[in-house]
Motif scaffolding. Sequence first.
Motif, PDB file in Angstrom:
ATOM      1  N   ILE A 297      47.609  -1.670 -66.446  1.00  0.00           N
ATOM      2  CA  ILE A 297      46.312  -2.274 -66.098  1.00  0.00           C
ATOM      3  C   ILE A 297      46.464  -3.509 -65.236  1.00  0.00           C
ATOM      4  O   ILE A 297      45.499  -4.265 -65.064  1.00  0.00           O
ATOM      5  CB  ILE A 297      45.517  -2.616 -67.368  1.00  0.00           C
ATOM      6  CG1 ILE A 297      46.268  -3.686 -68.178  1.00  0.00           C
ATOM      7  CG2 ILE A 297      45.279  -1.373 -68.207  1.00  0.00           C
ATOM      8  CD1 ILE A 297      45.456  -4.271 -69.316  1.00  0.00           C
ATOM      9  N   ASP A 298      47.636  -3.752 -64.690  1.00  0.00           N
ATOM     10  CA  ASP A 298      47.870  -4.944 -63.881  1.00  0.00           C
ATOM     11  C   ASP A 298      46.809  -5.072 -62.783  1.00  0.00           C
ATOM     12  O   ASP A 298      46.578  -4.142 -62.013  1.00  0.00           O
ATOM     13  CB  ASP A 298      49.268  -4.880 -63.257  1.00  0.00           C
ATOM     14  CG  ASP A 298      49.609  -6.152 -62.498  1.00  0.00           C
ATOM     15  OD1 ASP A 298      49.324  -7.233 -63.020  1.00  0.00           O
ATOM     16  OD2 ASP A 298      50.144  -6.043 -61.377  1.00  0.00           O
ATOM     17  N   GLY A 299      46.150  -6.221 -62.741  1.00  0.00           N
ATOM     18  CA  GLY A 299      45.104  -6.457 -61.746  1.00  0.00           C
ATOM     19  C   GLY A 299      43.699  -6.228 -62.261  1.00  0.00           C
ATOM     20  O   GLY A 299      42.727  -6.610 -61.604  1.00  0.00           O
ATOM     21  N   ALA A 300      43.552  -5.613 -63.443  1.00  0.00           N
ATOM     22  CA  ALA A 300      42.210  -5.392 -64.007  1.00  0.00           C
ATOM     23  C   ALA A 300      41.572  -6.725 -64.378  1.00  0.00           C
ATOM     24  O   ALA A 300      42.254  -7.662 -64.799  1.00  0.00           O
ATOM     25  CB  ALA A 300      42.302  -4.481 -65.224  1.00  0.00           C
ATOM     26  N   GLU A 301      40.247  -6.810 -64.233  1.00  0.00           N
ATOM     27  CA  GLU A 301      39.523  -8.054 -64.501  1.00  0.00           C
ATOM     28  C   GLU A 301      38.481  -7.908 -65.600  1.00  0.00           C
ATOM     29  O   GLU A 301      37.646  -8.778 -65.789  1.00  0.00           O
ATOM     30  CB  GLU A 301      38.859  -8.552 -63.216  1.00  0.00           C
ATOM     31  CG  GLU A 301      39.863  -8.908 -62.124  1.00  0.00           C
ATOM     32  CD  GLU A 301      39.217  -9.409 -60.846  1.00  0.00           C
ATOM     33  OE1 GLU A 301      37.998  -9.132 -60.654  1.00  0.00           O
ATOM     34  OE2 GLU A 301      39.904 -10.073 -60.056  1.00  0.00           O
ATOM     35  N   SER A 302      38.514  -6.782 -66.318  1.00  0.00           N
ATOM     36  CA  SER A 302      37.558  -6.556 -67.394  1.00  0.00           C
ATOM     37  C   SER A 302      38.051  -5.409 -68.262  1.00  0.00           C
ATOM     38  O   SER A 302      38.983  -4.686 -67.886  1.00  0.00           O
ATOM     39  CB  SER A 302      36.175  -6.214 -66.835  1.00  0.00           C
ATOM     40  OG  SER A 302      36.206  -4.944 -66.192  1.00  0.00           O
ATOM     41  N   GLU A 303      37.394  -5.219 -69.411  1.00  0.00           N
ATOM     42  CA  GLU A 303      37.726  -4.089 -70.279  1.00  0.00           C
ATOM     43  C   GLU A 303      37.474  -2.762 -69.568  1.00  0.00           C
ATOM     44  O   GLU A 303      38.248  -1.815 -69.703  1.00  0.00           O
ATOM     45  CB  GLU A 303      36.885  -4.123 -71.569  1.00  0.00           C
ATOM     46  CG  GLU A 303      37.002  -5.383 -72.387  1.00  0.00           C
ATOM     47  CD  GLU A 303      35.803  -6.294 -72.208  1.00  0.00           C
ATOM     48  OE1 GLU A 303      35.478  -7.025 -73.150  1.00  0.00           O
ATOM     49  OE2 GLU A 303      35.205  -6.286 -71.106  1.00  0.00           O
ATOM     50  N   VAL A 304      36.377  -2.703 -68.805  1.00  0.00           N
ATOM     51  CA  VAL A 304      36.021  -1.448 -68.128  1.00  0.00           C
ATOM     52  C   VAL A 304      37.057  -1.108 -67.055  1.00  0.00           C
ATOM     53  O   VAL A 304      37.472   0.052 -66.916  1.00  0.00           O
ATOM     54  CB  VAL A 304      34.610  -1.538 -67.520  1.00  0.00           C
ATOM     55  CG1 VAL A 304      34.280  -0.285 -66.722  1.00  0.00           C
ATOM     56  CG2 VAL A 304      33.573  -1.751 -68.625  1.00  0.00           C
ATOM     57  N   GLU A 305      37.500  -2.110 -66.309  1.00  0.00           N
ATOM     58  CA  GLU A 305      38.519  -1.858 -65.285  1.00  0.00           C
ATOM     59  C   GLU A 305      39.842  -1.445 -65.924  1.00  0.00           C
ATOM     60  O   GLU A 305      40.567  -0.595 -65.388  1.00  0.00           O
ATOM     61  CB  GLU A 305      38.696  -3.094 -64.403  1.00  0.00           C
ATOM     62  CG  GLU A 305      37.502  -3.362 -63.500  1.00  0.00           C
ATOM     63  CD  GLU A 305      37.707  -4.562 -62.595  1.00  0.00           C
ATOM     64  OE1 GLU A 305      38.863  -5.046 -62.503  1.00  0.00           O
ATOM     65  OE2 GLU A 305      36.723  -5.022 -61.993  1.00  0.00           O
TER      66      GLU A 305
END
Length: 534
Positions: A297-305
Amino acid sequence: MAMRKFIPALLLVLIVVASGCLFKPPAEVKFSVDRTVVRPGGTIHVMILVNNTGKVGLTGATLVLGDDTFQILQEPKFPKVLPVGESVQLVWILRAPPKQGVYNLKLSLELTDELKRSWTGFYGQFRITVSDTISSSEEIPVSVEAPDTVSGGDVYRLTLRIENPMNGQISLSDIQLDLLDGMEVLGSDAVPETVEPGQTVTIGYLIKAPYTKREGYVSVIVKYRIGRVERSAVESVPMKVVWRPWEASSNDLDGAYGPEYYWVVKNRIVDSYWESFYNSTSEFDRKELGNFTRGIIDGAESEVEAARAILNWMDRHYSFSSNTSTLEPGEILLKDRASYSEAQILFTAMMRSINVPAMMITLYDGTSCMKHPITGFYTADGWYIVDIRHGFLGSMDEYLASPYFPKVHQLVNDGGYRLVAQNPSLLTGHEHVDVTEYFMASLEDRLLATILQRLKPELRSKFMIAINDLQGDERLYALFLMSAAPSQDDLNRVVGEYSISQIEQNVKTMYDFYKNMKWADDFTRYWKIFAGEE
């Protein structure tokens, strides 16, 4: 002769009444803009004051632009209900055209009320000059400073500066903050009553960011008087809130999720009914799995991402089959082939491993609780649903208004099933929490709200008239059909082309034919029949 003249006149009155033209509008609406001269590609704030003068509460407002010359960058959040006698000021942020010139900005507003009626007939028009050269005016300079990006739960300072370049004193009437949804003002400096000539005043606000991703504009509306003339100035700054629970402290996690944090710390995914049936455990090591998941998930900014990144990884990594051989997330992780049940178990464990509340939801008939596994994960905006079999990720309401929920509803409503969240604790037989009401409560209202969002404003009234004559299960079937449209374009095309009577009759015919049959897993099949594609 007099009688013959009277009859057409009477018919005209009846037509006008039937069309709603003699009904009193439910609100007084005033349009204004913060500037009539703007640089190419610059922003304009459209301010609309809505005063509810009707007989029921108002629940929504939609701004429609006359053409695509201007673009809406951000819409305001309407109050859940605007009571009779109260007013609200709404601010839309528009981007001006990139080319210089003089443009007519034509606006229309559609209001909805608690009775699900739509009201139109509110219009505004402004002559906007787009130019590189902007002359001075009697608008006071207002500036806003705030961080570009903050993390969920952060407390940041927003600074407002108001300058008075005039020769006379200005009086400050009101200052309103239009913040991103979920932001909370914790405190502020005192607001002076006046600003003297040549003076600049600074007002600071302490604001707490929500525990969820937000991106848009933070606006400040300053209302002031020069003598007896009322004016207003608006300034906006772009902001982004990111929320990464896998990097958050325990205090922030508690603030973000409250009692739902319970669904993070559990180290088993399914109950002992599952584990006995497959002779396998669903226990997992949160720390070890979390280390692996954070790499995905590297780079995700939220739970949904993060959830989307995990699903994309699964889609690349696994071939899916119907054979379930293990329930242990660590073993599933090492495979290159997985059943949908195994994939849902691993997905649920991976979300928990990055501190996101997640639960495995299944259908329970009183004997088995292994049918139709999906995952629910929690955010500050509510529960989201992941259905790997159908490639679905969306909010709970989006899932209800998807082609995959009607079959579940039929099994619950007619088949005696219950929707349950797996909750293994003592590891003795069935251990789950009944979550049926999460899905079924106010179902029609939730479906209707989602469909209306997908429809163009000019088609909403037509759709409401079409379904208002449908009752009970017929009406619910109609909502399921419209929810199953493959795209918004398909939905708008069919509702636009079909007459009201066609919509009603097609729904009734299809409902009578299919009501006692077992529905397909994917309701798109019935939409295609309704739309004349099969």
